[in-house]
Write an enzyme that holds these catalytic residues in place. Structure first.
Site, mmCIF file in Angstrom:
data_model
loop_
_atom_site.group_PDB
_atom_site.id
_atom_site.type_symbol
_atom_site.label_atom_id
_atom_site.label_comp_id
_atom_site.label_asym_id
_atom_site.label_seq_id
_atom_site.Cartn_x
_atom_site.Cartn_y
_atom_site.Cartn_z
ATOM 1 N N TYR A 67 0.869 -1.187 0.060
ATOM 2 C CA TYR A 67 0.017 0.049 -0.061
ATOM 3 C C TYR A 67 0.808 1.358 -0.062
ATOM 4 O O TYR A 67 1.874 1.483 1.035
ATOM 5 C CB TYR A 67 -0.870 -0.177 1.078
ATOM 6 C CG TYR A 67 -1.512 1.200 1.641
ATOM 7 C CD1 TYR A 67 -2.290 2.175 0.688
ATOM 8 C CD2 TYR A 67 -1.566 1.851 2.930
ATOM 9 C CE1 TYR A 67 -2.997 3.162 1.070
ATOM 10 C CE2 TYR A 67 -2.013 2.918 3.354
ATOM 11 C CZ TYR A 67 -2.768 3.546 2.176
ATOM 12 O OH TYR A 67 -3.530 4.797 2.803
ATOM 13 N N ASP A 93 -1.738 -6.338 9.364
ATOM 14 C CA ASP A 93 -2.696 -5.464 8.861
ATOM 15 C C ASP A 93 -3.978 -6.280 8.331
ATOM 16 O O ASP A 93 -3.626 -6.676 7.220
ATOM 17 C CB ASP A 93 -2.410 -4.256 8.128
ATOM 18 C CG ASP A 93 -3.257 -3.319 7.762
ATOM 19 O OD1 ASP A 93 -4.338 -3.402 7.903
ATOM 20 O OD2 ASP A 93 -3.020 -2.018 7.665
ATOM 21 N N ILE A 114 -6.961 -5.170 7.925
ATOM 22 C CA ILE A 114 -8.279 -4.324 7.619
ATOM 23 C C ILE A 114 -9.317 -4.932 6.759
ATOM 24 O O ILE A 114 -10.461 -4.357 6.439
ATOM 25 C CB ILE A 114 -7.941 -2.840 7.233
ATOM 26 C CG1 ILE A 114 -7.114 -2.622 6.158
ATOM 27 C CG2 ILE A 114 -6.872 -2.365 8.687
ATOM 28 C CD1 ILE A 114 -7.126 -1.081 5.631
ATOM 29 N N LYS A 153 -12.996 -0.592 5.594
ATOM 30 C CA LYS A 153 -13.148 -1.466 4.592
ATOM 31 C C LYS A 153 -14.148 -2.261 4.817
ATOM 32 O O LYS A 153 -15.112 -2.447 3.973
ATOM 33 C CB LYS A 153 -12.024 -2.109 4.239
ATOM 34 C CG LYS A 153 -10.736 -1.196 4.107
ATOM 35 C CD LYS A 153 -11.019 -0.112 3.179
ATOM 36 C CE LYS A 153 -9.531 0.668 3.355
ATOM 37 N NZ LYS A 153 -9.656 1.916 2.147
#
Length: 440
Positions: A143, A228, A230, A269
């Site tokens: 990202y 992570d 999410i 998300k």
């Protein structure tokens, strides 16, 4: 007159990832008023189940009125709240996380720290786990915002774990070792590895082999793992399995690696509410939880927002239906994009999660270089009228891959975006063939 931090150029705002957003904002597509504008396919936002949230709120107006059992909660919520957050939100959040994982794991709300989104959660962990000049290893592509989130204020360095398309961009032992050796050459002490699972930008979930590699490597090198997660609720091909589930194998119970694994999560998300800025850190390490809780005072979630989301997540019938329907709609939308691009001879990496596809557009480039990729990206933005994220902004080592988002727009708008891409692809491939034949 300003600080070095304020005047530094390390924020990453000049990345094509952010520049594409700026161009979109100058000329956004709108069916009625600006049909020739740029379609935003660079924003990983989930709007596919917003109607379910709106319907729930319509059925539960007392939540928006800040009342419970007919009694106003306004004064209680408006007055001072400490940085530990509302217990009701923490308890319902861990239940929601468990439901996403098929109730295969139970989380303890006392080990959870509320943060203003996953951006704050990831940065807070960097402050807790590393000092300026120390490093975290990240698998590529990753990202683009991590260059800002992890590095800008903390001074922590990122060293890439280089992954390639030959094996679907999966993590390998050799890639881990190469990244660790590179860190040593750069005189950087490695403090941990950060992964995104499901992956942004790949849309893939971690395999058991990858988990085992990471756990063995972190154990051997005595470093942390930050996972992570999410996008965990966007896994539409199978039930999501995170690193905590993998650690629950019998042979790893009660081992010290548990204290060096930390999970970041957010409702941005999975529930589609990025504007509410609700994230969290989950850790078995008491010192990390304590330090992160103190740091969270610099980015608190409003009590009103916590009250609203605690109420929504407390409705187990709604959350179960939402998770199921969200996955169904994401799968349909992803298939729509993949099939549309395939008709233009453009393939996507096989994926099973996320709000985007990792798209191979190498055959449309005039040169197999980063410069060729950026040239193609500019054509897509300015001529074709779609904003996508070029692979180089995600630190991909192979020019020509792009991230395309599909869940932040209507079906009609996505269909238009696909038509624009198909038209351009046909023209571009014809021009490339003509140029090749002429040169020959």
């Amino acid at each position: 007159m300003l600080s070095k931090k304020a005047t530094s150029d390390t924020h990453g705002q000049d990345s094509p990832y952010f520049l594409g957003w700026q161009e979109y904002e100058k000329n956004p597509y709108a069916k009625g008023t600006n049909p020739g504008g740029i379609i935003q396919m660079g924003l990983a936002e989930n709007q596919l189940c917003f109607d379910l949230l709106q319907s729930w709120l319509a059925r539960n107006p007392d939540v928006l009125e800040l009342t419970r059992n007919g009694e106003s909660q306004f004064k209680e919520l408006a007055l001072f709240q400490d940085y530990h957050g509302l217990q009701a939100l923490k308890e319902n959040l861990v239940k929601f996380m468990s439901e996403i994982r098929g109730h295969k794991v139970t989380y303890d709300p006392s080990k959870l720290v509320l943060t203003a989104g996953s951006t704050s959660g990831n940065e807070t962990l960097m402050f807790c786990l590393a000092d300026p000049g120390q490093a975290f290893l990240l698998p590529t592509p990753y990202y683009p915002g991590f260059d800002r989130d992890l590095k800008w204020r903390t001074g922590v360095e990122i060293v890439p774990i280089v992954c390639s398309s030959w094996n679907g961009f999966r993590i390998t032992r050799s890639a881990l070792e190469d990244a660790f050796l590179l860190s040593r050459k750069l005189s950087l002490e490695v403090k941990g590895i950060l992964i995104t699972n499901p992956s942004n930008p790949l849309g893939t979930t971690m395999t058991e082999t990858e988990f085992d590699l990471l756990i063995e490597f972190a154990t051997e090198k005595q470093v942390h793992i930050v996972s992570d997660e999410i996008y965990s609720g966007t896994t539409f091909a199978k039930r999501f399995s995170g690193i905590v589930q993998r650690l629950m194998r019998k042979e790893l119970e009660e081992t010290e690696i548990w204290n060096r694994v930390h999970v970041v999560y957010s409702l941005s998300k999975d529930l589609g509410v990025p504007g509410f800025r609700v994230g969290m850190i989950y850790s078995n390490n008491d010192l990390v939880v304590s330090a992160a809780t103190k740091m969270s005072s610099f980015g608190l979630i409003s009590s009103q927002t916590q009250f609203l989301l605690a109420s929504i997540l407390n409705d187990r019938i709604f959350t179960k239906r939402y998770i199921t329907e969200n996955k169904r709609r994401l799968r349909q939308r992803k298939e729509m994009l993949v099939e549309g691009l395939a008709e233009a001879g453009i393939r996507c990496l096989d994926s099973d999660a996320g709000l985007f596809c990792w798209v191979d557009m190498r055959k449309l480039m005039t040169s197999d270089t980063v410069e060729g990729e950026i040239e193609l990206w500019k054509i897509l933005v300015y001529r074709v009228g779609i904003n996508v994220s070029p692979g180089s902004s995600c630190h991909c080592v192979e020019p020509g891959w792009f991230r395309m988002c599909f869940a932040n727009m209507s079906r009609e708008t996505l269909a238009l975006g696909i038509r624009r891409i198909k038209k351009f692809a046909c023209q571009a491939q014809w021009e490339i063939r003509t140029r090749f034949l002429t040169a020959g």
